[in-house]
Design an enzyme around this catalytic site. Sequence first.
Site, PDB file in Angstrom:
ATOM      1  N   LEU B 231      38.813 -23.019 -37.756  1.00  0.00           N
ATOM      2  CA  LEU B 231      39.977 -23.366 -37.500  1.00  0.00           C
ATOM      3  C   LEU B 231      39.895 -24.451 -38.782  1.00  0.00           C
ATOM      4  CD1 LEU B 231      42.241 -22.822 -35.923  1.00  0.00           C
ATOM      5  CD2 LEU B 231      41.744 -24.339 -34.011  1.00  0.00           C
ATOM      6  N   ASP B 232      41.222 -24.229 -39.941  1.00  0.00           N
ATOM      7  CA  ASP B 232      41.535 -25.000 -40.328  1.00  0.00           C
ATOM      8  C   ASP B 232      40.888 -25.258 -41.716  1.00  0.00           C
ATOM      9  OD1 ASP B 232      44.484 -25.042 -38.764  1.00  0.00           O
ATOM     10  OD2 ASP B 232      43.579 -26.880 -37.249  1.00  0.00           O
ATOM     11  N   GLU B 233      39.640 -24.354 -41.599  1.00  0.00           N
ATOM     12  CA  GLU B 233      38.448 -24.472 -42.566  1.00  0.00           C
ATOM     13  C   GLU B 233      38.799 -23.587 -43.948  1.00  0.00           C
ATOM     14  OE1 GLU B 233      36.423 -26.934 -43.423  1.00  0.00           O
ATOM     15  OE2 GLU B 233      36.747 -28.451 -41.835  1.00  0.00           O
TER      16      GLU B 233
END
Lengths: 288, 288, 288, 288
Positions: B231-233
Amino acid sequence: MNNSVVPSWVLTLVCADRVGIVAAVSQFLAERGGFITDSQQYADREAGRFFMRVAFEATDARMSDTQELQAAFAATGAEFDMDWRISGAQEKPRMLLAVSKGSHCLADLLHRWQTGTLAVDIMGVVSNHPDMRRITEWHGIPYHELPANGDKAGQEAAILDVFGRTRSDYLILARYMQVLSEDLVGRLEGRCVNIHHSFLPGFKGARPYHRAHERGVKLIGATAHFVTADLDEGPIIEQAVERVDHRATAEDMIRIGRDIEAQVLARAVGWIADRRVLLNGSKTVVFR
Amino acid sequence: MNNSVVPSWVLTLVCADRVGIVAAVSQFLAERGGFITDSQQYADREAGRFFMRVAFEATDARMSDTQELQAAFAATGAEFDMDWRISGAQEKPRMLLAVSKGSHCLADLLHRWQTGTLAVDIMGVVSNHPDMRRITEWHGIPYHELPANGDKAGQEAAILDVFGRTRSDYLILARYMQVLSEDLVGRLEGRCVNIHHSFLPGFKGARPYHRAHERGVKLIGATAHFVTADLDEGPIIEQAVERVDHRATAEDMIRIGRDIEAQVLARAVGWIADRRVLLNGSKTVVFR
Amino acid sequence: MNNSVVPSWVLTLVCADRVGIVAAVSQFLAERGGFITDSQQYADREAGRFFMRVAFEATDARMSDTQELQAAFAATGAEFDMDWRISGAQEKPRMLLAVSKGSHCLADLLHRWQTGTLAVDIMGVVSNHPDMRRITEWHGIPYHELPANGDKAGQEAAILDVFGRTRSDYLILARYMQVLSEDLVGRLEGRCVNIHHSFLPGFKGARPYHRAHERGVKLIGATAHFVTADLDEGPIIEQAVERVDHRATAEDMIRIGRDIEAQVLARAVGWIADRRVLLNGSKTVVFR
Amino acid sequence: MNNSVVPSWVLTLVCADRVGIVAAVSQFLAERGGFITDSQQYADREAGRFFMRVAFEATDARMSDTQELQAAFAATGAEFDMDWRISGAQEKPRMLLAVSKGSHCLADLLHRWQTGTLAVDIMGVVSNHPDMRRITEWHGIPYHELPANGDKAGQEAAILDVFGRTRSDYLILARYMQVLSEDLVGRLEGRCVNIHHSFLPGFKGARPYHRAHERGVKLIGATAHFVTADLDEGPIIEQAVERVDHRATAEDMIRIGRDIEAQVLARAVGWIADRRVLLNGSKTVVFR
């Protein structure tokens, strides 16, 4: 940029917010012929705290002496339980700089100081390396080489000793690559400023440009902040960024970052010199 | 902004870097009268990979058919073990948009699409809420309300079904406030783009503006990125920031952030439409 | 930032646009084992001109000598009637700086040069004033004080003499506050760069910050450009701006502007050093 | 972003600068239990004029009625010969929009208005073309098609008539491509705002992006300003820029410029709505 010889001052204050603060301060000034040249205020509604910065000058002989002014304002300060300070607008804060090997922030601060665009007194440069001695001394500033040599406590005591002997107001970490001990940080609370080479809170800690490169960010930045025991978590004073693209290597980012770091630190130091920066818990109020 | 009727194409390719790639590609085009109107390349020295985007047009009748071109280029592609693609410059990728309740990114994309400044086909809008139906349908776009209702697997299957039936190329999360399952993310690898309302890697996760406010940052930002299981990477496509000061509340930051989010997402989608975005592991190459 | 000892070069070329240029150049390189590390091109469709910059390095002993390379490329250059140049990637252009009294651009260029972040050779500093002698000589650079004294022709001849004797490639006007004669400008065409303290074409001519202040602009800027006989109309290389508000006095704008000027000029000089700047009539192509 | 039901107001004032203004205003508020939530001031030393904006709210029943407040403040206003105004913080200015064919600024303002992020009342849209009727009416706003048809005086009278009948406070030229007559400009002095598609004072007049392209600028911009009889010379409210490079055609610049124009105009209109913009001769004071 006030070259006038009219006496002028800056008053900064922090207190619990309530009705009547501005009226009391402005009444105080008006009664003594104080002409307000700049005034900014901020009410933190969540914290219930009020922050103010007033620059003013004398219109007649009633105002002339800083100590008299301070004595006269004490009653108002006490009435509102203010944390306040009045200082002459021409008074310069005394800054001790710390640097390791990177010259860009130090050279930038020294040049601004030398050309009169940064209104501070530079009391000296401390360093754990010899590299920056030549440029420092060329500017006529004392250089204190204080290598760590495994005795961190001793080295920090030596830094504090220079800080005390020179009656410095602030310690500016201009790319000083040593983590300060909790003890030193505590002693310099609110008086020690660092330039971190990333856009905090992204890339806290070491090698931020390398990590920014690995992450593939499209903007890199720098952050000037007060130093606290919680590493890279101190109140932020200023931040700026510059665009990069996929072609930028970590080394390119380091090179591009130097300009951002130097500018962000110079802005933060200049604002502190102008008494535009007030602490608000883990944040800052910056009256630009 | 090419209104010409001259047939034109875009070739993108990725392969291991070695001598002779550009020569082979440009030789291929020159032999067929292909006139290069734009060409960009990037060699990732660490990864040993080479990325290229070439826009070209026909100068005579030798070039006219996309399938013929693709067939002819296959030998070159195989020789260098390229991951390559040739498509007509006027071909528009098919985009399925996902939104929850926030209108700013959706309205911005729809307006750009309607005025012809975003060269994509919008195949539909999926949402877990009814709120955006009216503006979507006013633009003549089908709206698929697919509430989660506790059956995430079923809801995601419905999204995938719309994606498949509309033969969409990309799923654009235009402020879609649901975390996608690892399974859905895997199926849409490299084809799903999100706008995150912070300047990543700062403030990953929920409520980034509130956390930015608490941290006292001086710039807020937004990040368009490919969605990955982490997530969000995911690989960052574009980022931008806007200055704020101590007076900005979390709500002010949300409001200021909307403009940044809409612009950053629109840029990312436009670059994808122009085939300017290539994946490079956890990063992107963006040929602007 | 290439520290490698692998021989490497930069080829720049300008010619009439037609099919086959890239193929010919890349074929030439591939045949000699030339590995392209960066390549950018631009086709000006209106002017029908093609611009290219290729950075490449040797993969084996076939390439090693710049003169041999130049001799070998001459046939290709002639075939396409190119204006071309091949130079070693480590070759540094020779820069003569000119300054009057303002130190910010000069100090910035000297610091970048000294710390190895600006890959040029600084051949000397010419000035119509004595003020900058000390900082120049501290950097070990010869300082030529050439006051105007009413004999403009004689003074310019002296400048040209220093330029010639030092075999300088470029004259960089780092806040040199004299208008050059048409004759001098003509002799240095495409080799003389100025930093103008406004965002051209706004506020051409004298006292731009004062005029910007009177006009009430909300952003101020600086422009680096080639010098032509038409004052402040030369091809623009780089521009940048900074935000100001109603509180900024003309003096504040001058102070804020110094940082922009220094950065914009440093970028322009650095790009010229990297052979990233090509002239295109009254405009420039800058391969960033 | 104040959702509270506590009565609150904004006071703006302009007067000749002298000692005691702030004291008088803050005393007035303190006596009535007025709690200052935001206050900004600016002293133009050259012009000897003082500008102030104070936002305040009631702490008890002493303050509740706007007319009472205005009546009570009249004495203070007269004492200092102020040009002053007190209005309820929730009062929205009434805006009449004008547009020709370009939708980007209009659509942006309508969307912000509809989503509650622009605190104005939109009284209608006037246009010399039919194109924007559909989007206007979809938002439930009356559309007045007033073609010029060679009768400029008649058309302008019709615009003024709509302006009067709707009791509009401001006329916002959201890409209205007609030059207003001196008479109309005079009648709407300080109440008519235009978005100019260049970074003024660069490229005044027609076709600014084409001229920016010809000039080879590296940044393009937009300017929101009050309209005066002197075309493109009115007081600037806001400006912004975006980076372009040599590859940008005039059409690309137009496309990129649309985003800048929409944002700059929206900011200017929002600040006017918040009573943050005060006129200062040929300049503005913008209390951000």
